[in-house]
Design a protein around this motif. Sequence first.
Motif, PDB file in Angstrom:
ATOM      1  N   GLN A  65      -0.446   1.139  -4.865  1.00  0.00           N
ATOM      2  CA  GLN A  65      -1.908   0.888  -4.206  1.00  0.00           C
ATOM      3  C   GLN A  65      -2.506  -0.443  -4.873  1.00  0.00           C
ATOM      4  O   GLN A  65      -2.689  -1.013  -5.978  1.00  0.00           O
ATOM      5  N   ILE A 108      -5.535   0.153   5.738  1.00  0.00           N
ATOM      6  CA  ILE A 108      -4.874   1.121   6.656  1.00  0.00           C
ATOM      7  C   ILE A 108      -5.848   1.584   7.567  1.00  0.00           C
ATOM      8  O   ILE A 108      -5.397   2.045   8.441  1.00  0.00           O
ATOM      9  N   ASN A 147       8.261  10.214  -1.346  1.00  0.00           N
ATOM     10  CA  ASN A 147       7.426   9.763  -0.200  1.00  0.00           C
ATOM     11  C   ASN A 147       7.677  10.835   1.177  1.00  0.00           C
ATOM     12  O   ASN A 147       8.505  10.896   1.694  1.00  0.00           O
ATOM     13  N   CYS A 206       1.004  -1.364   0.032  1.00  0.00           N
ATOM     14  CA  CYS A 206      -0.124   0.132   0.119  1.00  0.00           C
ATOM     15  C   CYS A 206       0.977   1.334   0.000  1.00  0.00           C
ATOM     16  O   CYS A 206       0.315   2.243   0.390  1.00  0.00           O
ATOM     17  N   LEU A 207       1.978   1.085  -0.433  1.00  0.00           N
ATOM     18  CA  LEU A 207       2.972   2.205  -0.478  1.00  0.00           C
ATOM     19  C   LEU A 207       2.844   3.123  -1.519  1.00  0.00           C
ATOM     20  O   LEU A 207       1.836   2.610  -2.526  1.00  0.00           O
ATOM     21  N   CYS A 216      -6.186  -1.904   0.121  1.00  0.00           N
ATOM     22  CA  CYS A 216      -5.388  -1.066   1.140  1.00  0.00           C
ATOM     23  C   CYS A 216      -6.345  -0.224   1.860  1.00  0.00           C
ATOM     24  O   CYS A 216      -5.987  -0.111   3.044  1.00  0.00           O
ATOM     25  N   PRO A 233       5.769   4.291   4.608  1.00  0.00           N
ATOM     26  CA  PRO A 233       4.533   5.017   4.582  1.00  0.00           C
ATOM     27  C   PRO A 233       4.304   6.514   5.126  1.00  0.00           C
ATOM     28  O   PRO A 233       3.763   7.382   4.759  1.00  0.00           O
ATOM     29  N   ARG A 234       5.270   6.623   6.190  1.00  0.00           N
ATOM     30  CA  ARG A 234       5.064   7.823   6.939  1.00  0.00           C
ATOM     31  C   ARG A 234       6.124   8.803   6.937  1.00  0.00           C
ATOM     32  O   ARG A 234       6.137   9.887   6.998  1.00  0.00           O
TER      33      ARG A 234
END
Length: 339
Positions: free
Chosen positions: A74, A82, A249, A69-70, A78, A170-171
Amino acid sequence: MTTAMTESTTAPSVRAAGPTLRALAWVTWRQHRTAFIGLTAVFVFCGLLLLQNGLKMHTDFRRLGLADCLPGHQDPACPAGIDAFHHDQDLVTRLTAAFFTLPVLFGMFLGAPLTAREFESGTYRFAFTQGVGRTRWLATKISLVVAFTLVSACGFAAVVIWWYGPLVAPRGRLAASSLTYEIYGTVFVGRALFALALGIFAGALVRRVVPAIAVTLTGWIAVFLVTFVSLRSHFLTPLTAVDTMAPGNNPWVIAEQWTAPGGRVLSHAEAFTLQSKSAAAGHTQDLRTYLAQQGYSYRAAYFPESRFWTFQTIETSGLVVLSLMLLTATVWLVRRRAA
């Protein structure tokens, strides 16, 4: 008798040996064992908390398939994954906010009392007459507490790197308003060393334990705020994105500007209204491209996530230099004022 007198006058004089390094280390341990044990207990407890939360978070991340799900990968499943992972992410945010102040404990409870307690109680006069110079006495104590601080901070930072591992992609770690930067990597160790050096210097300067602790806490917070709010964004030259989102990202966007077709710069409220209307019209994914076609212009200054370790290296180097300056000033103060 003549022979005996000759032997007496020619025999080499024997000087009393000063305390050994081991003896000085033992004295330092005896004087500060409460702080050593207390700080060790705090960091072990926090490390175990991260370990417990990290095992669950790593398991959830794999079970929900969030690696797929990065951004740019997608998967249809996802959104549900999430949503199910939100609880873990919220806990990460709370733990990060709770732990980023841990470095100051080294300054408050180990650095500040190191010399202040000796001066406050008057025992420094006894210490200076035990066959060891005040410079060696101070250098030995500082070396031991610095070693303890570095080992503790490096160990905790290593646990944090493992704990936060699934969330790096992801963050990110560099985004604005995120405290992850403060506990992930070498900056955490640099802040611990700086807090310790500041505490030692404050203790030598004010010669009272409680005021030295207050000075340490205030100074550490001041340096953190100045760095967090003002200095860090000037470490490197930002990149610029025009009529498109900052690529990569979770980049750290430090400035944004919208310009109307006539060249007038829009206020924050005007820019928000413009984006809201465009999103309501169905242009959420291509918002900036759509508005560029209407004559609006968007510019953003940003730092990509790939510069994370460069920022860490610059900031840690600055903290180490500040720490060395404070420790050098401490030795100078003790040598000058303890006479």
